[in-house]
Scaffold this motif. Sequence first.
Motif, PDB file in Angstrom:
ATOM      1  N   LYS A   1      33.050  76.766  43.877  1.00 11.95           N
ATOM      2  CA  LYS A   1      32.432  77.659  43.075  1.00 11.95           C
ATOM      3  C   LYS A   1      31.961  78.961  43.803  1.00 11.95           C
ATOM      4  O   LYS A   1      31.401  78.624  44.932  1.00 11.95           O
TER       5      LYS A   1
ATOM      6  N   CYS B   1      27.433  73.560  41.472  1.00  8.81           N
ATOM      7  CA  CYS B   1      27.623  74.617  40.841  1.00  8.81           C
ATOM      8  C   CYS B   1      26.496  75.357  41.146  1.00  8.81           C
ATOM      9  O   CYS B   1      25.478  74.760  41.678  1.00  8.81           O
TER      10      CYS B   1
ATOM     11  N   THR C   1      27.313  69.919  35.678  1.00  9.88           N
ATOM     12  CA  THR C   1      28.503  70.679  35.588  1.00  9.88           C
ATOM     13  C   THR C   1      28.388  72.341  35.237  1.00  9.88           C
ATOM     14  O   THR C   1      29.253  72.730  35.795  1.00  9.88           O
ATOM     15  N   CYS C   2      27.281  72.916  34.857  1.00  8.78           N
ATOM     16  CA  CYS C   2      26.990  73.904  35.015  1.00  8.78           C
ATOM     17  C   CYS C   2      25.449  74.485  34.886  1.00  8.78           C
ATOM     18  O   CYS C   2      24.873  73.380  34.192  1.00  8.78           O
TER      19      CYS C   2
ATOM     20  N   LYS D   1      22.894  78.198  34.481  1.00 10.19           N
ATOM     21  CA  LYS D   1      22.649  79.629  34.835  1.00 10.19           C
ATOM     22  C   LYS D   1      21.113  79.818  34.335  1.00 10.19           C
ATOM     23  O   LYS D   1      20.348  79.261  33.542  1.00 10.19           O
TER      24      LYS D   1
ATOM     25  N   GLN E   1      31.579  70.958  29.800  1.00  6.47           N
ATOM     26  CA  GLN E   1      32.094  71.318  30.893  1.00  6.47           C
ATOM     27  C   GLN E   1      31.518  72.700  31.513  1.00  6.47           C
ATOM     28  O   GLN E   1      31.289  73.020  32.574  1.00  6.47           O
ATOM     29  N   GLU E   2      31.324  73.703  30.442  1.00  4.74           N
ATOM     30  CA  GLU E   2      30.749  74.796  30.968  1.00  4.74           C
ATOM     31  C   GLU E   2      30.036  75.550  29.771  1.00  4.74           C
ATOM     32  O   GLU E   2      30.341  75.330  28.439  1.00  4.74           O
TER      33      GLU E   2
ATOM     34  N   THR F   1      29.567  76.757  24.363  1.00 13.66           N
ATOM     35  CA  THR F   1      29.522  75.898  25.342  1.00 13.66           C
ATOM     36  C   THR F   1      31.120  75.326  24.877  1.00 13.66           C
ATOM     37  O   THR F   1      31.844  75.533  23.867  1.00 13.66           O
TER      38      THR F   1
ATOM     39  N   CYS G   1      36.643  75.748  30.413  1.00 13.43           N
ATOM     40  CA  CYS G   1      35.882  77.011  30.975  1.00 13.43           C
ATOM     41  C   CYS G   1      35.976  77.896  29.856  1.00 13.43           C
ATOM     42  O   CYS G   1      36.686  77.799  28.768  1.00 13.43           O
TER      43      CYS G   1
ATOM     44  N   VAL H   1      39.426  77.957  35.078  1.00 13.45           N
ATOM     45  CA  VAL H   1      38.621  79.200  35.097  1.00 13.45           C
ATOM     46  C   VAL H   1      39.012  80.298  34.389  1.00 13.45           C
ATOM     47  O   VAL H   1      40.250  80.578  34.457  1.00 13.45           O
TER      48      VAL H   1
END
Length: 583
Positions: free
Chosen positions: A49, A112, A162-163, A165, A233-234, A246, A276, A318
């Motif tokens: 990543k 990540c 998994t993600c 932010k 997943q993201e 999501t 993604c 992605v």
Amino acid sequence: MATQSEGGGKDDLKTQFVTREGTYKLMTLSEYSRPSRIGYGQQGNMPVKVSFVTLNDPANATPSDKPPEHQTLVVYNLMKELYCMPYHGLKKAADVSKPVDKRMYKGTSPTCHDFNKLTSTSECAYLLVGFSAGQVQLIDPIRKETSKLFNEERLIDKSKVTCLKWIPGSPNQFLVSHSSGQMYVYNEELPCGTTMPHYQLFKQGEGFAIYTCKTKTTRNPLYRWVVGEGVIQEFAFSPCSKYLATVSQDGYLRVFNYDTMDHVGGMRSYFGGLLCVAWSPDGKFVVVGGEDDLVTVWSSSERRVVARGHGHRSWVSVVAFDEFTSTVNNCDRGENRSAAAAGSAATRLANASPISNRNSTDSQTLRGLANRIISYRFGSVGHDTHLCLWDLTEDVIRQPQPRATRASAIYQPTAAAPATTKCNSVAVGNSTPNCAAGPADGTATVSTSITHKFASLTLGDKRDKDHKRHFSLTHKNTNKTNSVSSSTKSLEECYRAYGTGVCPRLEDVPALEPLVCKKIVHERLTALAFREDCIVTGCQEGFVLLWARPSSTGVSQQSLPLTQHATAASLTPNGSPVGGTVV
């Protein structure tokens, strides 16, 4: 003796490709990696990543106080290592022997990472790193410090991150998703408890439930989200920071109003899980990709699928929008220019998201500015080692929805919403999700796969031999009776959703053809980012490559020597940080 054709065979790697704006070229001397080549077959190999941050000037800084090499940083993970490098773009060749920071971890691998772009300066840049064992670390690569470690004893969640932010607009809150199908809201200023947290239901709706911790003092996590079935997943926040999208292994895109915690829309993949998600620069469209080998465009204003892209021959890992090559209608005359440079319209859209129902004059004016974008460019990479570029044009966007799809747009799930729900489910047109609400005790529900019979609804393309359509699930049901009934229910829901606005047929929505579809590496691609001067890709083999835009191909470069010496920090198997040196 076989000879290589001048035009390049189908399996030959491409070092350049042509688009309507010119030729993109691979800058071989600007790649980021490590000196030794990474073996793809090694155990514990995590996807590479890439994260970028442009550092702000501190309030009391003078030009002489700012190291020029620290203006932009790039972070990427390779196996159990994490590199933070100065990013010079195409102006100067990358020197991996002089990282800003390098860390090596033991017992777990980085999965990540994300910079806090709101607070990052040339003196301090906070970076979140998620790990395969479930921990989350907060570090400062400029000061080479380890600030905090969250979920250190794995009491909150033991599954892979998994993600993660930073929550837009917040200097200290961040959101983390795990392969358990749950997301957690943290405040970096608060500690984690020394015992396993206990939760109480805060809000519940169709397909999701939100919990808070039952503690006397405020501790992490602040909230726990249980969303859908299977791995999350993201996720991605909209440009206006108000909405959260999501994608999960159950194949659903779910869009939430993050402020009110309400579900406002979504769609389902053609089959398989979604891997993604990305928002358009103006927040009007969401693009997803996954195990159906397609890229799907969902309109946030109309709440329906507007197009599907056919180009990849394996899973799409992605998707990302290229805000620098959107086509904008400049009132008196049409011209191509960056969507980011189109005044401050995209920024001001924060007060007028297309999902919002505001009717003020200012909102209408801002929507008018957003409508000036008549073509969107986005890219995708996948396990087929191909890079695809797509143009979402105005004729596709304005194409009316087929009558058959409109007639069956509202799809009601078989399970009714629980009586304990604290919010009104948004069942408007295509926004009704095909899933049941999470259990009241907060445990993840048992997920079942979409059968291979449904998976036979393919595009008719010849698939790669190594492309196995197995769908990773979170649990296996040991009870045969429950397993059969659950599979039957899942199959019924799949067929009921198919052909509706939640999951329209292939012939019911426009089909996008890729503007460019090129094989650029030998191993699966796991990272994609668009910069003003280049396109950045990362592959499982451990290389981060820069593709110069047509206006930037005249930059000269020089090769620099590579060494393996760098300072590092490690995590012990239980997650405790340990300093050290890697040679």
